[in-house]
Design a protein around this motif. Structure first.
Motif, short mmCIF file in Angstrom:
data_model
loop_
_atom_site.label_atom_id
_atom_site.label_comp_id
_atom_site.label_asym_id
_atom_site.label_seq_id
_atom_site.Cartn_x
_atom_site.Cartn_y
_atom_site.Cartn_z
N UNK A 1 0.69 -1.11 -0.16
CA UNK A 1 0.07 0.15 -0.02
C UNK A 1 1.03 1.11 -0.04
N UNK A 2 1.94 1.07 0.92
CA UNK A 2 2.63 2.20 1.13
C UNK A 2 3.65 2.74 -0.20
N UNK A 3 3.73 1.70 -1.02
CA UNK A 3 4.63 1.79 -2.39
C UNK A 3 3.97 2.55 -3.63
N UNK A 4 2.59 2.69 -3.41
CA UNK A 4 1.97 3.02 -4.61
C UNK A 4 2.11 4.78 -4.59
N UNK A 5 2.58 5.25 -5.73
CA UNK A 5 2.88 6.50 -5.70
C UNK A 5 1.87 7.23 -6.71
N UNK A 6 1.36 6.49 -7.65
CA UNK A 6 0.64 7.01 -8.69
C UNK A 6 -0.69 6.12 -9.21
N UNK A 7 -1.88 7.00 -9.24
CA UNK A 7 -3.09 6.16 -9.87
C UNK A 7 -3.77 7.03 -10.71
N UNK A 8 -3.67 6.47 -11.99
CA UNK A 8 -4.17 7.10 -13.18
C UNK A 8 -5.56 6.52 -13.48
N UNK A 9 -6.82 7.03 -13.20
CA UNK A 9 -8.06 6.41 -13.43
C UNK A 9 -8.65 7.43 -14.41
N UNK A 10 -9.18 6.88 -15.59
CA UNK A 10 -9.86 7.65 -16.51
C UNK A 10 -11.14 6.99 -16.77
N UNK A 11 -12.31 7.35 -16.24
CA UNK A 11 -13.46 6.48 -16.28
C UNK A 11 -13.31 5.58 -15.15
N UNK A 12 -13.51 4.47 -15.47
CA UNK A 12 -13.57 3.39 -14.71
C UNK A 12 -12.31 2.58 -14.90
N UNK A 13 -11.38 2.87 -15.61
CA UNK A 13 -10.14 2.09 -16.24
C UNK A 13 -8.97 2.61 -15.53
N UNK A 14 -8.12 1.92 -15.32
CA UNK A 14 -6.74 2.24 -14.87
C UNK A 14 -5.91 2.13 -15.83
N UNK A 15 -5.09 3.10 -15.98
CA UNK A 15 -4.03 3.50 -17.00
C UNK A 15 -2.55 3.66 -16.39
N UNK A 16 -1.63 3.47 -17.14
CA UNK A 16 -0.01 3.51 -16.46
C UNK A 16 0.32 4.89 -16.56
N UNK A 17 0.05 5.70 -17.50
CA UNK A 17 0.30 6.89 -17.61
C UNK A 17 -0.70 8.02 -17.31
N UNK A 18 -0.17 9.41 -17.13
CA UNK A 18 -0.99 10.52 -17.08
C UNK A 18 -1.21 11.02 -18.41
N UNK A 19 -2.60 11.42 -18.71
CA UNK A 19 -2.76 11.82 -20.09
C UNK A 19 -2.59 13.47 -19.92
N UNK A 20 -1.15 13.76 -20.16
CA UNK A 20 -0.81 15.06 -20.08
C UNK A 20 -1.48 15.94 -21.08
N UNK A 21 -1.76 15.54 -22.39
CA UNK A 21 -2.59 16.12 -23.26
C UNK A 21 -4.09 16.41 -22.90
N UNK A 22 -4.44 15.81 -21.73
CA UNK A 22 -5.99 15.81 -21.52
C UNK A 22 -7.00 14.86 -22.14
#
Length: 550
Positions: free
Chosen positions: A189-210
Motif C-alpha cells: 500500500x505504501x509503495x503506490x505513488x500514482x493512480x491514473x483512473x480515466x472513467x472506470x479504467x486504470x492506465x499506466x500514464x497520466x494523459x498530459x494532453x488531457x
C-alpha cells in the motif's frame, strides 16, 4: 434533461416543457440561457418542486403532448404569484386543463411567428423577465448551502486526519479481491505513488494532453472519454468519494478524470499529492450533466498540490483556496470552467494553461488545429468558416472540435482523426472530407450537404442524430467504417454515387411522435440499395430512443 441554476446571486428563471416537445423547446431554452440563468426540466419531481419554489419567473412551453407534469408545474407557478409566460406550440390541440390554469396570462403563440427562432427571441425579450429579482426563498436556500458546505468540509478534513493517524498501513499489501485489487493495483500500500483512473479504467500514464469527451458512440449508452496517448475510448466512471483509495497515503499523482467527485474535501488525506486530475466530472448515469457540480472547498488540505487538471468540470465553489496555497503552481483547464465559475484569470497567482481555444474564423481555426497544445477547439456562435481550395486541415487524434450555430464550407481537404461534434450548424462540402480510423463525426439540428467526396474509413464513425440531415447532392459518399442514423437523424439522396463497404446502423422507433425515426428516406430498404457489399443493421429502439429493445 435538467439544468440546475448555479449562482445564487442571480434570479432563477424556471423553464418547463413536455419531454416529447423538448426539441421544439430547444431554441427557446437556448435563447433564454444566453440572457438569464435558467433551470429547465421536462418533468416535475421533488427536486424540480424545490427549485420552482425559489424561481423568480416561469416560462411554460406547452403543446399537444403536454400532460399532468406540465399542468402540475403550471398550477405551482401560478400559485407563487410571480410572472408566468405561457408559450403555445399547438393552439388547436392544447390540453383543456392548461388553458384553464393559464387563461389569465398572455400567451405567446407559435402561429404568430415566421420561425422557431423568431418565437424564441420573442419569449426571451419579454418585458416580464426584465423585472426578475432574487426571491426570499432563494436567499434562504443559499445561506443553508454555505453553512452545510462549510460543516461538511470541516468534518471531512477531521475524518481524513484521524484516518491517517490511526491507520499507518505499515507493511500492508493490496488484497487482489479488494477494491484496489480489482482496479488492477498490486504490491505494498505504501509503495503506490500514482493512480491514473480515466472513467472506470486504470492506465499506466497520466494523459498530459488531457482526455476529452467524445459523445455517445453507439447512441444507446452514456458519453465516453477519449484518451489521446492511449489511443482509445473508455466509459465514464462511478467513483464518487475516492474512499477506496484512502489507504494510498503516499500518492503523489492521482487522476479521477471522468468520474463523479462532487466534493474534494474527501481527498484531504492525500497530503503528499502533487498532481490531481478532476476533469469531466459527471452526475449519476451521466444524467443532468449541467446540474452536477464539483466543490473545491477543502482543497487547501492538499498542502503539496502543484498541478490541477480541471477541464469542463462545473465548479460550485472553493476556487479561491487555490490562490492561498503556497505549493500550487499550475491549473490546466478550459475557458468554460473558469467562465462558468466567474474566475478572473488575470488576478490569480498561479499559471493557467488552457487546453481549449475559441475560434471565430478560418485563420484562427487553422491556427488552433496546428497548435499541438490545443486539445479542444470551440467554434463561436455566428462564425462563418470557409476552407479554401488547396488547403489541407487535420483534426489530430488528441483534438476535439465543438460548437453550435455556425456555418462551415469546405473547398479543401479535411482529415478527422479526433472528434468533431456540433449542433445547429450547417455544412457544405465541395472538397474532400475523410473520417479516418479512430475519428468521430456527429452533429444535430442542422443539415450537411455533400457535393464532392465524403468518406468514412474503416475504424471511423459518422453519426446522424437529433435533427441532423445528411444530404447527398452529388459526388461520392463512401462508408468503409460505421454510419449510424439514430432517432431524428436522416440521410437524403439527391444525386451522386453511394457506396457501403462497412456497416450502416439505422434506428427505428415505435410511436415516436412527430420526431419519427432515423431514416434513409425509406429506411433500411434504401440503405440496402447502396453499391458495395457492406452490412446494414436495423436497430429497434424504445419510445424515448434509448437502448435497443430485446
Amino acid at each position: 434533461m435538467k439544468k440546475t441554476y448555479s449562482k445564487n446571486r442571480n434570479p432563477i428563471l424556471f423553464a418547463s416543457y413536455s419531454d416529447t416537445d423538448k426539441d421544439r423547446a430547444a431554441p427557446i431554452v437556448e435563447a433564454l440561457s444566453e440572457r438569464y440563468k435558467v433551470y429547465y426540466t421536462s418533468s416535475f419531481d421533488k427536486r424540480d418542486s424545490r427549485v420552482l419554489s425559489k424561481a423568480a419567473a416561469f416560462v411554460l412551453i406547452c403543446g399537444r403532448h403536454s400532460g399532468m407534469d406540465t399542468e402540475k408545474v403550471a398550477a405551482a407557478a401560478v400559485g407563487t404569484g410571480r410572472p408566468v409566460i405561457p408559450v403555445m406550440l399547438d393552439r388547436a390541440e392544447m390540453p383543456e386543463g392548461l388553458l384553464l390554469l393559464l387563461g389569465s396570462n398572455q400567451w405567446v403563440q407559435r402561429e404568430k411567428y415566421v420561425s422557431d427562432e423568431a418565437l424564441a427571441e420573442a419569449v426571451a425579450s419579454s418585458p416580464s423577465l426584465d423585472s426578475m429579482r432574487v426571491t426570499p426563498e432563494q436567499k434562504k436556500a443559499a445561506k443553508r448551502t454555505v453553512i452545510f458546505t462549510a460543516l461538511a468540509a470541516i468534518l471531512a478534513a477531521l475524518a481524513g486526519v484521524m484516518f491517517f493517524v490511526l491507520n499507518p498501513f505499515s507493511g500492508k499489501r493490496i488484497d487482489p479481491d479488494s477494491a484496489l485489487g480489482r482496479l488492477g493495483l498490486s504490491g505494498g500500500v505504501n509503495s503506490v505513488r500514482s493512480v491514473y483512473l480515466y472513467g472506470g479504467k486504470l492506465y499506466k500514464n497520466l494523459e498530459k494532453g488531457g482526455a476529452f469527451e467524445a459523445g455517445a458512440l453507439t447512441n444507446d449508452g452514456p458519453s465516453v472519454l477519449y484518451l489521446p496517448v492511449a489511443g482509445e475510448f473508455t466509459g465514464r466512471g462511478t467513483i464518487a468519494d475516492a474512499s477506496d483509495l484512502h489507504e494510498l497515503i503516499n500518492l503523489t499523482e492521482l487522476s479521477l478524470c471522468g468520474n463523479m467527485i462532487s466534493d474534494v474535501s474527501a481527498l484531504s488525506c492525500f497530503s503528499k499529492l502533487k498532481v490531481l486530475d478532476l476533469s469531466y466530472q459527471h452526475g449519476p448515469d451521466n444524467e443532468d450533466p449541467d446540474g452536477f457540480g464539483t466543490s473545491l472547498t477543502g482543497i487547501s488540505a492538499l498542502t503539496s498540490l502543484e498541478t490541477l487538471y480541471l477541464t469542463d468540470t462545473k465548479v460550485t465553489g472553493g476556487f479561491e483556496e487555490l490562490s492561498d496555497m503556497p505549493s500550487f503552481k499550475k491549473l490546466i483547464t478550459s475557458r468554460y470552467t473558469l467562465e462558468d465559475a466567474g474566475v478572473d484569470a488575470s488576478a490569480v497567482p498561479y499559471e493557467i494553461v488552457y487546453i481549449d481555444r475559441l475560434v471565430d474564423g478560418y485563420e484562427s481555426f487553422r491556427n488552433a488545429l496546428e497548435d499541438k497544445t490545443v486539445h479542444l477547439i470551440r467554434i463561436a456562435k455566428g462564425t462563418e468558416i470557409t476552407v479554401p481550395e488547396g488547403d489541407s486541415l487535420v483534426v489530430r487524434a488528441d483534438c476535439r472540435i465543438s460548437g453550435d450555430s455556425f456555418s462551415f464550407d469546405n473547398y479543401g481537404k479535411i482529415s478527422i482523426f479526433g472528434s468533431w461534434e456540433s449542433g445547429l450548424s450547417e455544412y457544405h462540402n465541395y472538397g474532400t472530407v475523410t473520417v479516418e480510423n479512430g475519428g468521430f463525426l456527429s452533429g444535430g439540428m442542422k443539415e450537411t450537404h455533400n457535393h464532392k467526396t465524403f468518406t468514412v474509413e474503416k475504424g471511423g464513425i459518422h453519426e446522424l442524430e437529433r435533427g441532423n440531415e445528411f444530404i447527398q447532392e452529388s459526388g461520392v459518399y463512401t462508408v468503409r467504417g460505421t454510419l449510424g442514423i439514430w432517432i431524428g437523424g436522416s440521410y437524403k439522396y439527391n444525386g451522386g454515387d453511394l457506396y457501403n463497404d462497412g456497416l450502416i446502423r439505422v434506428a427505428r422507433a415505435e410511436n415516436f411522435g412527430w420526431y419519427s425515426l432515423g431514416t434513409f428516406e425509406n429506411t433500411v430498404a434504401f440503405a440496402r440499395s447502396f453499391k458495395g457489399s457492406g452490412e446494414v443493421e436495423e436497430v429497434l429502439t424504445a419510445y424515448t430512443g434509448g437502448a435497443p429493445i430485446e
